[in-house]
Design a protein around this motif. Sequence first.
Motif, short mmCIF file in Angstrom:
data_model
loop_
_atom_site.label_atom_id
_atom_site.label_comp_id
_atom_site.label_asym_id
_atom_site.label_seq_id
_atom_site.Cartn_x
_atom_site.Cartn_y
_atom_site.Cartn_z
N VAL A 112 62.16 60.51 73.39
CA VAL A 112 63.52 60.54 72.85
C VAL A 112 63.43 61.16 71.46
CG1 VAL A 112 64.41 58.58 74.15
CG2 VAL A 112 63.38 58.17 71.95
N SER A 113 64.43 61.94 71.13
CA SER A 113 64.45 62.65 69.85
C SER A 113 65.05 61.79 68.75
CB SER A 113 65.28 63.93 70.00
OG SER A 113 66.65 63.59 70.18
N ILE A 114 64.94 62.26 67.54
CA ILE A 114 65.52 61.58 66.38
C ILE A 114 67.03 61.42 66.57
CG2 ILE A 114 66.04 61.84 63.92
CD1 ILE A 114 63.35 63.28 63.66
N GLU A 115 67.67 62.47 67.02
CA GLU A 115 69.12 62.44 67.21
C GLU A 115 69.52 61.41 68.25
OE1 GLU A 115 67.26 65.26 67.32
OE2 GLU A 115 67.88 66.22 65.44
N ASN A 168 59.92 62.90 67.74
CA ASN A 168 60.34 62.18 68.95
C ASN A 168 59.36 61.04 69.23
OD1 ASN A 168 58.10 63.43 70.27
ND2 ASN A 168 59.36 65.22 70.68
N LEU A 169 59.77 60.13 70.11
CA LEU A 169 58.97 58.96 70.44
C LEU A 169 58.79 58.84 71.95
CD1 LEU A 169 60.72 56.20 68.26
CD2 LEU A 169 58.65 57.46 67.71
N ASP A 170 57.59 58.40 72.38
CA ASP A 170 57.43 58.06 73.79
C ASP A 170 57.85 56.59 73.96
OD1 ASP A 170 55.28 56.39 73.01
OD2 ASP A 170 53.75 57.78 73.72
N MET A 171 57.75 56.06 75.15
CA MET A 171 58.27 54.72 75.42
C MET A 171 57.61 53.65 74.56
SD MET A 171 60.40 52.85 76.93
CE MET A 171 60.55 51.09 76.89
N SER A 172 56.30 53.66 74.45
CA SER A 172 55.63 52.62 73.67
C SER A 172 56.01 52.72 72.19
CB SER A 172 54.11 52.68 73.85
OG SER A 172 53.60 53.89 73.36
N GLU A 173 56.09 53.93 71.66
CA GLU A 173 56.49 54.11 70.27
C GLU A 173 57.94 53.68 70.06
OE1 GLU A 173 53.69 57.98 69.27
OE2 GLU A 173 55.58 58.26 70.31
N PHE A 174 58.78 53.94 71.06
CA PHE A 174 60.18 53.53 71.02
C PHE A 174 60.29 52.01 70.93
CE2 PHE A 174 63.98 52.29 73.58
CZ PHE A 174 64.97 52.80 72.75
N ILE A 204 67.31 51.84 78.68
CA ILE A 204 67.97 52.65 77.65
C ILE A 204 67.15 53.91 77.38
CG2 ILE A 204 68.56 52.73 75.19
CD1 ILE A 204 69.30 49.70 75.50
N PHE A 205 65.84 53.73 77.24
CA PHE A 205 64.96 54.87 76.99
C PHE A 205 65.09 55.91 78.10
CE2 PHE A 205 61.00 57.18 77.39
CZ PHE A 205 60.72 57.55 76.08
N GLU A 206 65.06 55.46 79.34
CA GLU A 206 65.15 56.39 80.47
C GLU A 206 66.48 57.13 80.49
OE1 GLU A 206 64.28 53.85 83.80
OE2 GLU A 206 62.13 53.88 83.37
N LYS A 207 67.58 56.44 80.15
CA LYS A 207 68.89 57.10 80.10
C LYS A 207 68.96 58.10 78.95
CE LYS A 207 71.65 53.67 82.47
NZ LYS A 207 71.65 54.32 83.73
N MET A 208 68.31 57.76 77.83
CA MET A 208 68.32 58.67 76.68
C MET A 208 67.43 59.89 76.91
SD MET A 208 68.33 55.94 73.52
CE MET A 208 67.44 57.05 72.50
N ASP A 209 66.40 59.74 77.72
CA ASP A 209 65.46 60.83 78.02
C ASP A 209 66.06 61.72 79.11
OD1 ASP A 209 63.26 62.48 78.27
OD2 ASP A 209 62.09 61.01 79.40
N ILE A 210 67.08 62.44 78.77
CA ILE A 210 67.85 63.22 79.73
C ILE A 210 67.00 64.28 80.44
CG2 ILE A 210 69.79 64.85 79.97
CD1 ILE A 210 71.12 63.25 77.67
N ASN A 211 66.12 64.96 79.69
CA ASN A 211 65.32 66.01 80.32
C ASN A 211 64.06 65.49 81.01
OD1 ASN A 211 63.67 65.42 78.15
ND2 ASN A 211 63.71 67.48 77.27
N GLY A 212 63.82 64.18 80.94
CA GLY A 212 62.70 63.57 81.66
C GLY A 212 61.32 63.91 81.13
N ASP A 213 61.24 64.32 79.85
CA ASP A 213 59.94 64.68 79.30
C ASP A 213 59.15 63.49 78.76
OD1 ASP A 213 61.33 64.12 76.96
OD2 ASP A 213 60.82 66.01 75.97
N GLY A 214 59.74 62.28 78.84
CA GLY A 214 59.04 61.09 78.37
C GLY A 214 59.19 60.82 76.89
#
Length: 153
Positions: free
Chosen positions: A24-27, A53-59, A12-22
Amino acid sequence: MSLLTPIELQKIFEKMDINGDGFVSIEELNWLLQNIGFNFSLEEVESIMEKKNLDMSEFLFFYNSISKQNNGDDESRSNGGDENNIHDLVETFKVFDMNGDGFISSQELECVLKRLGLWNGKDCRSMICFYDTNFDGQLDFEEFKNMMLLNIS
């Protein structure tokens, strides 16, 4: 207990991270939460996250904390859940402390994340540094506990 597995959350995280910056935003996070049945306003999500925004571990930590709140874990705490939570935390710490020295190094963290299929190729030193309050380059149990409970001041 989490409604989704870490592997599902990684996807899910990877799909949400559309720009690939690692990150995900609040939105993006609010959209996900609403789609899986957690109804928060954008302001509430921003207040809970305390970041943009959050990185994967924070997510993962964020999702687990939200899941616990909505699954009535407060009730289990009043019935001795704190003891179980600490025991679970100690056991989890032992998984990451592979050499049993009482500390989690960036190498140990990376090894375990790879084994779990959660490593995203990032340098684990930055993750350790974020929660390393005494700046020794590794996490002791208290730092690990703070990280897991999101009580970083």
